[in-house]
Design a protein around this motif. Structure first.
Motif, PDB file in Angstrom:
ATOM      1  N   MET A 774       0.813  -1.217   0.000  1.00 23.24           N
ATOM      2  CA  MET A 774       0.000   0.000   0.000  1.00 23.24           C
ATOM      3  C   MET A 774       0.845   1.264   0.000  1.00 23.24           C
ATOM      4  O   MET A 774       0.487   2.255  -0.651  1.00 23.24           O
ATOM      5  N   GLY A 775       1.957   1.247   0.719  1.00 24.13           N
ATOM      6  CA  GLY A 775       2.760   2.446   0.819  1.00 24.13           C
ATOM      7  C   GLY A 775       2.020   3.563   1.541  1.00 24.13           C
ATOM      8  O   GLY A 775       0.843   3.434   1.892  1.00 24.13           O
ATOM      9  N   PRO A 776       2.684   4.703   1.766  1.00 29.82           N
ATOM     10  CA  PRO A 776       2.036   5.778   2.538  1.00 29.82           C
ATOM     11  C   PRO A 776       0.805   6.341   1.840  1.00 29.82           C
ATOM     12  O   PRO A 776      -0.199   6.628   2.493  1.00 29.82           O
ATOM     13  N   ARG A 777       0.875   6.496   0.533  1.00 28.99           N
ATOM     14  CA  ARG A 777      -0.257   7.049  -0.195  1.00 28.99           C
ATOM     15  C   ARG A 777      -1.456   6.104  -0.130  1.00 28.99           C
ATOM     16  O   ARG A 777      -2.601   6.523   0.106  1.00 28.99           O
ATOM     17  N   GLY A 778      -1.205   4.819  -0.333  1.00 28.67           N
ATOM     18  CA  GLY A 778      -2.295   3.844  -0.323  1.00 28.67           C
ATOM     19  C   GLY A 778      -2.947   3.728   1.033  1.00 28.67           C
ATOM     20  O   GLY A 778      -4.178   3.624   1.142  1.00 28.67           O
ATOM     21  N   LEU A 779      -2.142   3.754   2.096  1.00 25.17           N
ATOM     22  CA  LEU A 779      -2.702   3.644   3.447  1.00 25.17           C
ATOM     23  C   LEU A 779      -3.586   4.839   3.776  1.00 25.17           C
ATOM     24  O   LEU A 779      -4.658   4.687   4.377  1.00 25.17           O
ATOM     25  N   GLN A 780      -3.137   6.044   3.398  1.00 24.38           N
ATOM     26  CA  GLN A 780      -3.961   7.220   3.673  1.00 24.38           C
ATOM     27  C   GLN A 780      -5.232   7.196   2.831  1.00 24.38           C
ATOM     28  O   GLN A 780      -6.317   7.542   3.325  1.00 24.38           O
ATOM     29  N   THR A 781      -5.122   6.752   1.586  1.00 26.19           N
ATOM     30  CA  THR A 781      -6.310   6.654   0.743  1.00 26.19           C
ATOM     31  C   THR A 781      -7.301   5.658   1.322  1.00 26.19           C
ATOM     32  O   THR A 781      -8.524   5.877   1.283  1.00 26.19           O
ATOM     33  N   ALA A 782      -6.800   4.559   1.883  1.00 29.61           N
ATOM     34  CA  ALA A 782      -7.684   3.570   2.509  1.00 29.61           C
ATOM     35  C   ALA A 782      -8.451   4.192   3.665  1.00 29.61           C
ATOM     36  O   ALA A 782      -9.669   3.996   3.806  1.00 29.61           O
ATOM     37  N   THR A 783      -7.757   4.961   4.499  1.00 28.74           N
ATOM     38  CA  THR A 783      -8.418   5.634   5.617  1.00 28.74           C
ATOM     39  C   THR A 783      -9.505   6.582   5.121  1.00 28.74           C
ATOM     40  O   THR A 783     -10.650   6.554   5.608  1.00 28.74           O
ATOM     41  N   GLU A 784      -9.158   7.399   4.157  1.00 29.22           N
ATOM     42  CA  GLU A 784     -10.111   8.394   3.667  1.00 29.22           C
ATOM     43  C   GLU A 784     -11.298   7.728   2.980  1.00 29.22           C
ATOM     44  O   GLU A 784     -12.440   8.198   3.095  1.00 29.22           O
ATOM     45  N   THR A 785     -11.040   6.619   2.288  1.00 27.26           N
ATOM     46  CA  THR A 785     -12.129   5.920   1.606  1.00 27.26           C
ATOM     47  C   THR A 785     -13.062   5.254   2.607  1.00 27.26           C
ATOM     48  O   THR A 785     -14.287   5.211   2.404  1.00 27.26           O
ATOM     49  N   ALA A 786     -12.519   4.725   3.693  1.00 25.64           N
ATOM     50  CA  ALA A 786     -13.370   4.139   4.737  1.00 25.64           C
ATOM     51  C   ALA A 786     -14.304   5.203   5.314  1.00 25.64           C
ATOM     52  O   ALA A 786     -15.498   4.947   5.554  1.00 25.64           O
ATOM     53  N   ILE A 787     -13.779   6.405   5.536  1.00 22.37           N
ATOM     54  CA  ILE A 787     -14.605   7.502   6.049  1.00 22.37           C
ATOM     55  C   ILE A 787     -15.652   7.898   5.007  1.00 22.37           C
ATOM     56  O   ILE A 787     -16.825   8.139   5.337  1.00 22.37           O
ATOM     57  N   LEU A 788     -15.236   7.973   3.745  1.00 24.11           N
ATOM     58  CA  LEU A 788     -16.163   8.289   2.663  1.00 24.11           C
ATOM     59  C   LEU A 788     -17.317   7.282   2.618  1.00 24.11           C
ATOM     60  O   LEU A 788     -18.498   7.672   2.536  1.00 24.11           O
ATOM     61  N   SER A 789     -17.003   5.998   2.669  1.00 25.79           N
ATOM     62  CA  SER A 789     -18.037   4.966   2.555  1.00 25.79           C
ATOM     63  C   SER A 789     -19.006   5.000   3.727  1.00 25.79           C
ATOM     64  O   SER A 789     -20.218   4.811   3.549  1.00 25.79           O
ATOM     65  N   ALA A 790     -18.493   5.236   4.933  1.00 26.64           N
ATOM     66  CA  ALA A 790     -19.375   5.315   6.105  1.00 26.64           C
ATOM     67  C   ALA A 790     -20.332   6.488   5.988  1.00 26.64           C
ATOM     68  O   ALA A 790     -21.529   6.386   6.307  1.00 26.64           O
ATOM     69  N   ASN A 791     -19.834   7.603   5.525  1.00 26.20           N
ATOM     70  CA  ASN A 791     -20.697   8.785   5.379  1.00 26.20           C
ATOM     71  C   ASN A 791     -21.709   8.602   4.253  1.00 26.20           C
ATOM     72  O   ASN A 791     -22.828   9.104   4.334  1.00 26.20           O
ATOM     73  N   TYR A 792     -21.323   7.866   3.220  1.00 19.88           N
ATOM     74  CA  TYR A 792     -22.259   7.577   2.132  1.00 19.88           C
ATOM     75  C   TYR A 792     -23.431   6.744   2.644  1.00 19.88           C
ATOM     76  O   TYR A 792     -24.604   7.047   2.373  1.00 19.88           O
ATOM     77  N   ILE A 793     -23.132   5.698   3.419  1.00 22.08           N
ATOM     78  CA  ILE A 793     -24.205   4.864   3.966  1.00 22.08           C
ATOM     79  C   ILE A 793     -25.082   5.670   4.909  1.00 22.08           C
ATOM     80  O   ILE A 793     -26.323   5.600   4.869  1.00 22.08           O
ATOM     81  N   SER A 794     -24.445   6.463   5.771  1.00 22.68           N
ATOM     82  CA  SER A 794     -25.215   7.282   6.711  1.00 22.68           C
ATOM     83  C   SER A 794     -26.144   8.236   5.965  1.00 22.68           C
ATOM     84  O   SER A 794     -27.321   8.390   6.327  1.00 22.68           O
ATOM     85  N   ALA A 795     -25.634   8.848   4.891  1.00 22.08           N
ATOM     86  CA  ALA A 795     -26.440   9.805   4.132  1.00 22.08           C
ATOM     87  C   ALA A 795     -27.579   9.112   3.392  1.00 22.08           C
ATOM     88  O   ALA A 795     -28.721   9.603   3.378  1.00 22.08           O
TER      89      ALA A 795
END
Length: 963
Positions: A774-795
């Motif tokens: 994943m490297g640093p970029r991939g790990l941060q993208t994973a974090t941000e995408t997890a937050i994105l997906s949770a907010n999508y479901i909530s919305a």
């Protein structure tokens, strides 16, 4: 004619290809999701959710991502630095053969390793049957009444046995007697556990000291059977002496030996513990291996760990479930029987299947072969002047080698073998299932020396096992048909498949569990765990043979320090609960080093995970609960009052960040400053670290200690509830107080918390691979995408199920809590009804009624594609439509699809269908399910019946039907 620009070579090489494989959301998906949430970009979304005050000061300094192929090649180079010698060390770790049908179809099968803890019984029947087999196997071999469904390792199981005895016996003594001939790592873990509880461990390191200790005052004793030196003692008289004091007798037993020697239950032992490692799991440099804990029936309601029981479903059919869950941490909190909430389910399943595969006759044959080889080895060594000390042994021989000890051990290593140096001037040799005639001849050559006469195998082949007749087992074991039916590989393969077909794991669908992070466990991450260089290493082999593991340990610790912002990390804790325990021990030891041992108050917000207060209790801290406000945040005013009240007694606060309620609390830095100003330390529970990696680091925003759950954030699979790894991370001044391991030559102020120096070492390559790919970029993208997906479901679900807690702008972190509580008044439907109805739609339920009763906590992770998120949303909306029909009076409150969920095929095909909804609606609530349908094997399981009629091993069907 226009020319097409050639792609760059970097694009063609695509070192970041794995990132898109791990993250299920594409750029196009993201463009569809953001308007639903109301954000213009992912960066804007994250800026509006993660408080600016805690954002990372600099990007993570990690190696750039590489491809799966390159990562595997790099890890292979590291693995080859390990030296795999023939191991005759023993000490609780032995060579074993994993049957191929089990290796391929369980250990390497995502249907088994991606399953979650079986809290939702209806969709966990397969793995719970395997665990029931495990409990039966342990009960039969130990002769005890009841056994749990695995512990973390033998040493931890022995420590839990000690505290189980303390809770259960009449004796008021604080002394625990331990035989000096127990495994050294077990003694060390017990000493670590006992100290903060005020228990005195009396080590009896000779027969005279043992006899004297049994004549004195104690609440329990522990003996190894056979002993670590190989000796088999007749313990019957000792048991009687201990019972006369109203104390408990604990036996740490070898299950393979118990096929041949008298089981502890037959000489009235109270508790039996040990490891099932030699039942098909490689040594793995110490783990993961399933330990066991068995006890007399009177102790069952205090027995720690998970217990699989037999109940009935809504149709009266037998069904499995986790029994007596009221003992667990999330219910009893600091009064729980243990802080352990991770078992070793996958290794336990393998051990149980090993017993199913071999059956009683096969296990006996393996044990007899080991015992015969041991006798043959002893006979030959006696011929050349090295007679073993003990006459009664099973698989281990001890030799007083005096000043020859080191030379003989070095000669063995030069010839490709490891012997065990014991007590400085003794050598121990342990045999196992993998021992061959060539191994026996090698051992003779080692002891004979250069030019010495070497015995011949034929001259000693008639040697008989060195087990006295008075200690021979005469009772039958593993008599249930499951251990005597699946003789051919065809039958075994079909049995394993039949069990996995009953379960719902990540290989079938999304598992949207909040707080548990069921993300992708990529195949390339899993491949290295069975490489011989990682799997066939003894944890107490000489350090120069473990250079690959040393490099893996150093690199992974450095990477995790970079991700968390901490200065030091230990990978020894083999579960998140053990990481919590180790972190609190570090805080306690730090205060003691400054002459402040009186600091013993641990503040814990009311929303905290149940393991937090249980762990605090285990290290002797006083739990003080602080309030949360209406938004689920820690109430800062109440926290200040608590800090002021307890002043110089304040040891620590334990918080989870983002909070257990799924939000980023904006005043977390202020919270840390308040606690620090009163001399306390801040423990940041790392359960939700997957919402922080690359975005914020607890070691930077005020945390002093965190544990991580590598089976959550860093992709080790859940395995049906384990194995796990719970690294403990600390700031600079706490580094000296990380757990040590004196048995491995690494003493420290805080002793060992796990049996092996590197805990569950063999699964660490999974997290190494994840970070490397994943490297640093991939790990941060994973974090941000997890937050994105949770907010999508909530919305998307906002108009159907309100999100209980959110930030001021309506956003959540990486998970959201759906509030179903109003539905009970309007329709009679509970959150549990919705959870069970989701099974009919092909989903594992979200986290049920935690941290708030009557709610569902949803965590989609970054790994799920948008199509799966939408499928889940559509299922939840359809269920809300069904609830509306109840509210409108179309269906009765007690007779509707939710109350009868999950629907089994048998119930839908019954001739007397009388419900007010169509059979087809029960079976196929969405048309898309007709193409791919998961059928629950049982109906709603009756929890109350299961606890009132407790059956925890394999009984004939008519036995519990009659009950």
């Amino acid at each position: 004619m226009p020319t097409t620009a050639l792609p760059s070579l970097t694009e063609l090489e695509n070192p970041q290809e794995f990132i898109a494989r791990h993250i299920g959301i594409s750029a196009d998906d993201e463009a569809r999701m953001l308007p639903v949430i109301g954000s213009a970009s992912r960066a804007e979304l994250i800026d509006g959710i993660v408080p600016a005050a805690i954002r990372r000061s600099a990007p993570m300094r990690l190696p750039a991502a590489v491809t799966e192929t390159d990562a595997l090649a790099e890890l292979r180079t590291i693995a080859q630095k390990n030296q795999v010698l023939r191991s005759f060390i023993g000490q609780g770790y032995y060579g074993t053969h994993t049957p191929g049908v089990i290796l391929r179809n369980i250990l390497e099968n995502p249907a088994w390793y991606t399953a979650y803890t079986p809290y939702q019984a209806e969709i966990s029947q397969g793995r719970m049957e395997a665990l029931l087999n495990f409990q039966t196997m342990v009960c039969d071999l130990t002769g005890m009444a009841i056994a749990n469904a695995s512990m973390l390792d033998e040493a931890t199981a022995a420590a839990e046995a000690m505290t189980l005895a303390k809770r259960s016996v009449k004796s008021k003594s604080q002394t625990f007697v331990v035989a000096g001939d127990c495994h050294p790592q077990t003694i060390e873990v017990i000493q670590t556990r006992a100290a903060p509880l005020g228990i005195t461990v009396l080590l009896a390191d000779s027969r005279e000291a043992w006899d004297a200790a049994l004549d004195g005052d104690c609440f329990a004793v522990l003996a190894q059977y056979p002993a670590t030196s190989g000796r088999i003692d007749d313990l019957r008289a000792d048991v009687a002496k201990v019972h006369a004091k109203d104390a408990a007798f604990i036996v740490a037993a070898d299950l393979l030996a118990l096929t041949m020697i008298t089981p502890p239950g037959e000489f009235e032992a109270d508790i039996v513990c040990g490891t099932t490692q030699r039942f098909g799991m490689p040594m793995c440099n110490g783990g993961p291996h399933a330990a066991f804990l068995a006890c007399r029936d009177a102790y069952k309601r205090s027995l720690p760990g998970r217990l699989v029981g037999v109940s009935v479903d809504a149709h009266g059919a037998p069904a499995y479930r986790l029994a007596l869950q009221t003992r667990e941490q999330h219910i009893r909190r600091e009064k729980a029987t243990s802080n352990i909430c991770t078992a070793q389910v996958l290794p336990a399943v393998i051990a149980s299947m090993y017993a199913v595969y071999h059956g009683p006759a096969g296990l006996t044959r393996i044990a007899q072969r080991v015992a015969r080889y041991t006798a043959i080895l002893a006979s030959g060594l006696a011929q050349i002047g090295h007679a073993p000390r003990e006459t009664a042994t099973f698989d281990t021989l001890s030799f007083h080698t005096g000043d020859q000890t080191d030379a003989l051990a070095a000669r063995a290593r030069a010839l490709g073998a490891n012997l065990r140096v014991y007590g400085g001037d003794w050598l121990c040799v342990s045999l196992d299932e993998t021992t061959t005639r060539a191994d026996i001849e090698l051992l003779w050559r080692i002891f004979a020396g250069d030019g010495g006469a070497v015995p011949t195998f034929a001259d000693h082949e008639g040697a008989t096992p060195r087990i006295p007749d008075t200690l021979r087992r005469t009772s039958a074991f593993l008599t249930h048909p499951v251990f005597n039916t699946h003789k051919s590989e065809t039958a075994m393969l079909r049995y394993i498949r039949s069990l996995s077909d009953k379960d719902l794991a990540l290989d079938r669908s999304m598992i949207p569990l909040g707080s548990c992070t069921m993300k992708l466990n990529a195949t390339s991450e899993m491949i290295p765990i069975t490489w011989p260089e990682f799997a066939n290493i003894h944890p107490f082999a000489p350090a120069d043979q473990l250079q690959g593991y040393a490099q893996l340990d150093a690199q992974l610790r450095a990477w995790l320090c970079e991700a968390t912002g901490y200065a030091g990390i230990s990978l020894q804790p083999n579960a998140g609960s053990q990481g919590e325990y180790a972190g609190l021990l570090a805080i306690k030891a730090f205060h003691a080093s400054r002459g402040e041992s009186h600091r013993n108050v641990c503040l814990i917000p009311s929303s905290a995970h149940g393991t937090n207060p249980a762990s605090a209790q285990m290290v002797g801290m006083q739990v003080v609960v602080t309030a949360c406000d209406a938004q689920g945040n820690v109430d800062i005013d109440d926290l200040q009052r608590a800090c002021a009240k307890h002043g110089d007694r304040l040891a620590a606060i334990m918080i989870t960040y983002p909070s257990t309620h799924g939000v980023f609390e904006t005043r977390v830095k202020e919270l840390c400053e308040i606690v620090h100003s009163h001399g306390g330390r801040v423990y940041v529970d790392g359960a939700n670290m997957n919402a922080l990696v690359g975005v914020a680091a607890p070691g930077e925003f005020g945390g002093d200690v965190s544990h991580l759950n590598l089976h959550k954030t860093f992709c080790i699979p859940h395995g049906g509830g384990g194995p796990g790894v719970g690294p403990v991370c600390v700031v600079e001044d706490l580094v000296p107080f990380l757990p040590g391991h004196a048995t491995a030559g690494h003493g420290a102020p805080v002793g060992a918390v796990s049996a092996a120096p590197l805990g569950n070492a063999a699964v660490l390559p999974i997290s190494w691979m994840y970070v490397r790919m994943m490297g640093p970029r991939g790990l941060q993208t994973a974090t941000e995408t997890a937050i994105l997906s949770a907010n999508y479901i909530s919305a998307r679900l906002r108009d159907h199920y309100p999100t209980l807690y959110a930030s001021a702008n309506g956003h959540v972190a990486h998970e959201c809590i759906l509030d179903l509580r109003p539905l009970k008044d309007s329709s009679g439907v509970t959150a549990e009804d919705v959870a069970k109805r989701l099974i009919d739609y092909g989903f594992h339920a979200p986290t049920l009624s935690f941290p708030v009763p009557g709610t569902l906590m949803v965590e989609p992770t970054e790994s799920e594609p948008l199509a799966e998120l939408d499928r889940f949303v559509e299922a939840m909306i359809a269920i809300r439509g069904e609830i509306r029909r109840i509210e409108e009076g179309v269906w009765p409150r007690d007779d509707n699809p939710l109350k009868h969920a999950p629907h089994t095929a048998a119930s839908l095909l019954a001739s007397d269908w009388s419900h007010p909804y169509a059979r087809e609606l029960g079976a196929y609530p969405l048309a898309a399910l007709k193409g791919s349908k998961y059928w629950s094997p049982v109906g709603r399981v009756d929890n109350v019946y299961g606890d009132r009629n407790l059956f925890c091993n394999c009984l004939p069907i008519d036995a519990y039907e009659a009950a």
